[in-house]
Design an enzyme around this catalytic site. Sequence first.
Site, short mmCIF file in Angstrom:
data_model
loop_
_atom_site.label_atom_id
_atom_site.label_comp_id
_atom_site.label_asym_id
_atom_site.label_seq_id
_atom_site.Cartn_x
_atom_site.Cartn_y
_atom_site.Cartn_z
N GLY A 101 -1.70 -9.64 12.35
CA GLY A 101 -2.19 -8.28 12.60
C GLY A 101 -2.95 -7.65 11.45
N HIS A 135 0.81 -1.22 0.00
CA HIS A 135 0.00 0.00 0.00
C HIS A 135 0.84 1.27 0.00
CE1 HIS A 135 -3.77 -2.28 1.73
NE2 HIS A 135 -3.46 -2.62 0.50
N ASN A 185 -3.58 -13.28 15.56
CA ASN A 185 -4.52 -12.16 15.74
C ASN A 185 -5.30 -12.40 17.04
OD1 ASN A 185 -6.73 -10.26 15.40
ND2 ASN A 185 -6.17 -10.20 13.23
P1 OAD Z 1 -7.21 -3.46 10.39
O1 OAD Z 1 -7.33 -2.32 11.32
O2 OAD Z 1 -8.34 -3.73 9.48
O3 OAD Z 1 -6.94 -4.80 11.20
C1 OAD Z 1 -5.99 -4.87 12.23
C2 OAD Z 1 -6.05 -6.26 12.78
O4 OAD Z 1 -5.01 -6.38 13.76
C3 OAD Z 1 -7.36 -6.61 13.49
O5 OAD Z 1 -7.84 -7.85 13.01
C4 OAD Z 1 -6.96 -6.72 14.97
O6 OAD Z 1 -7.70 -7.73 15.66
C5 OAD Z 1 -5.51 -7.09 14.87
N1 OAD Z 1 -4.67 -6.68 16.00
C6 OAD Z 1 -4.83 -5.64 16.85
N2 OAD Z 1 -3.83 -5.59 17.74
C7 OAD Z 1 -2.99 -6.61 17.43
C8 OAD Z 1 -1.75 -7.09 17.97
N3 OAD Z 1 -1.17 -6.47 18.99
N4 OAD Z 1 -1.18 -8.17 17.41
C9 OAD Z 1 -1.76 -8.79 16.36
N5 OAD Z 1 -2.93 -8.40 15.80
C10 OAD Z 1 -3.53 -7.32 16.33
O7 OAD Z 1 -5.83 -3.23 9.59
P2 OAD Z 1 -5.38 -3.88 8.22
O8 OAD Z 1 -5.85 -5.28 8.10
O9 OAD Z 1 -3.94 -3.61 8.09
O10 OAD Z 1 -5.74 0.65 3.78
O11 OAD Z 1 -6.17 -2.98 7.19
C11 OAD Z 1 -5.95 -3.16 5.82
C12 OAD Z 1 -6.06 -1.84 5.10
O12 OAD Z 1 -7.29 -1.20 5.45
C13 OAD Z 1 -5.01 -0.82 5.51
O13 OAD Z 1 -3.80 -0.98 4.78
C14 OAD Z 1 -5.67 0.48 5.20
C15 OAD Z 1 -7.02 0.17 5.81
O14 OAD Z 1 -8.07 0.95 5.44
C16 OAD Z 1 -5.95 1.88 3.25
O15 OAD Z 1 -5.97 2.89 3.91
C17 OAD Z 1 -6.10 1.87 1.78
#
Ligand code: OAD
Length: 239
Positions: free
Chosen positions: A182, A115, A208
Site C-alpha cells: 500500500g 513519518h 498493490n
Molecule cells: P500514496 O498515496 O503515495 O500511495 C498509496 C498506494 O497505495 C498507491 O500505490 C495505491 O495504488 C495503493 N493502494 C490503494 N489502495 C490500496 C489497497 N486497498 N491495498 C493496497 N494498496 C493500495 O501513499 P504513500 O506511499 O503512503 O507523506 O505516501 C508516502 C508519503 O507521501 C506519505 O507518508 C505522505 C505522502 O505525501 C507526507 O505527508 C510527508
Amino acid sequence: MFEQIDEYLRKAKKIVIVTGAGISQESGIPTFRGKDGWWRNYDAMKLATIDAFYENPKLVWEWYNERRQNIFAAEPNLGHKAIVELENYLEVVVLTQNIDGLHQRAGSSKVLELHGSIVKIKCTACDYMDEITSNFLEFPPVCKCGNILRPDVVWFGESLPQDVWKEAIAHANSCDVMVIAGTSLAVSPANTLPIYAKQNNSILVEINPDQTIMSSDMDISIRSTSAKTLSELVSIFKK
Ligand code: OAD
C-alpha cells in the site's frame, strides 16, 4: 505465485512489512496519490511543509483536524489484523509511513512510525509533547508557553526522526522477506528500504493494485488489495 511465496515465508525467520496509505484505504482513510488521493485536490506544498505551516497555521491545522476526525473514527482492517496474526509464526517488524496509528490499534507489537503520528502533538518552541485525541477548540492550538502547537509528523523537507530511521534500516538489512504494502514508494527516504533489504538478499514482495515505480525491482508483485492479500499470506501458515 502463491506457491513461491509459500516457500519463502515458511523458511523466513524475520519479515519486515513496509506500509503506506494504501493499507488504511480499506479503513476509509484516503491515500495521497491516485484518483481519490489528497494530492489530487490539495497542494502538498501548502499543507505539508514547515513553510506552509508558518504561513498559514490555521489552514494546515484545519486540514489535520479533518484527518484526525477521519482517523480516530476509523478501525483497523483485515490487512492490519493479518500482520498482527503473522507474529504467531515469525518475527514481524512494521515500518510504516502512516501516521494513523492503526497498526498499533490492531495489536502489532513492533511498529516504527517513520513519518510520526497524528495523535502526538508538540510545541514549535518548548519541549512540550503529548498524545491528544480530544478535539482542539481553536486553530492553531497554543502551548502553555504561548507558542503554537503542531502535529508531531514529518513534513516534506524535514528529516525523519534519526533514531527511528536508523532502527528501520537495521531491520530492513536483517530481514528474510520484505513485504511492501500500500505504498507508491514515491517518497524518500522510506522508498530506499527495499534497497537495504536487497543488500541482505531478502525477497521483496509488493502488494498493490497498481504498478509502482519500483515494481520492476520486486521479486514478486501481487496486484491486489492489502486486506485480501495479507489475509492470504497468513493462511499459508495455517495449511
Ligand atoms: P500514496 O498515496 O503515495 O500511495 C498509496 C498506494 O497505495 C498507491 O500505490 C495505491 O495504488 C495503493 N493502494 C490503494 N489502495 C490500496 C489497497 N486497498 N491495498 C493496497 N494498496 C493500495 O501513499 P504513500 O506511499 O503512503 O507523506 O505516501 C508516502 C508519503 O507521501 C506519505 O507518508 C505522505 C505522502 O505525501 C507526507 O505527508 C510527508
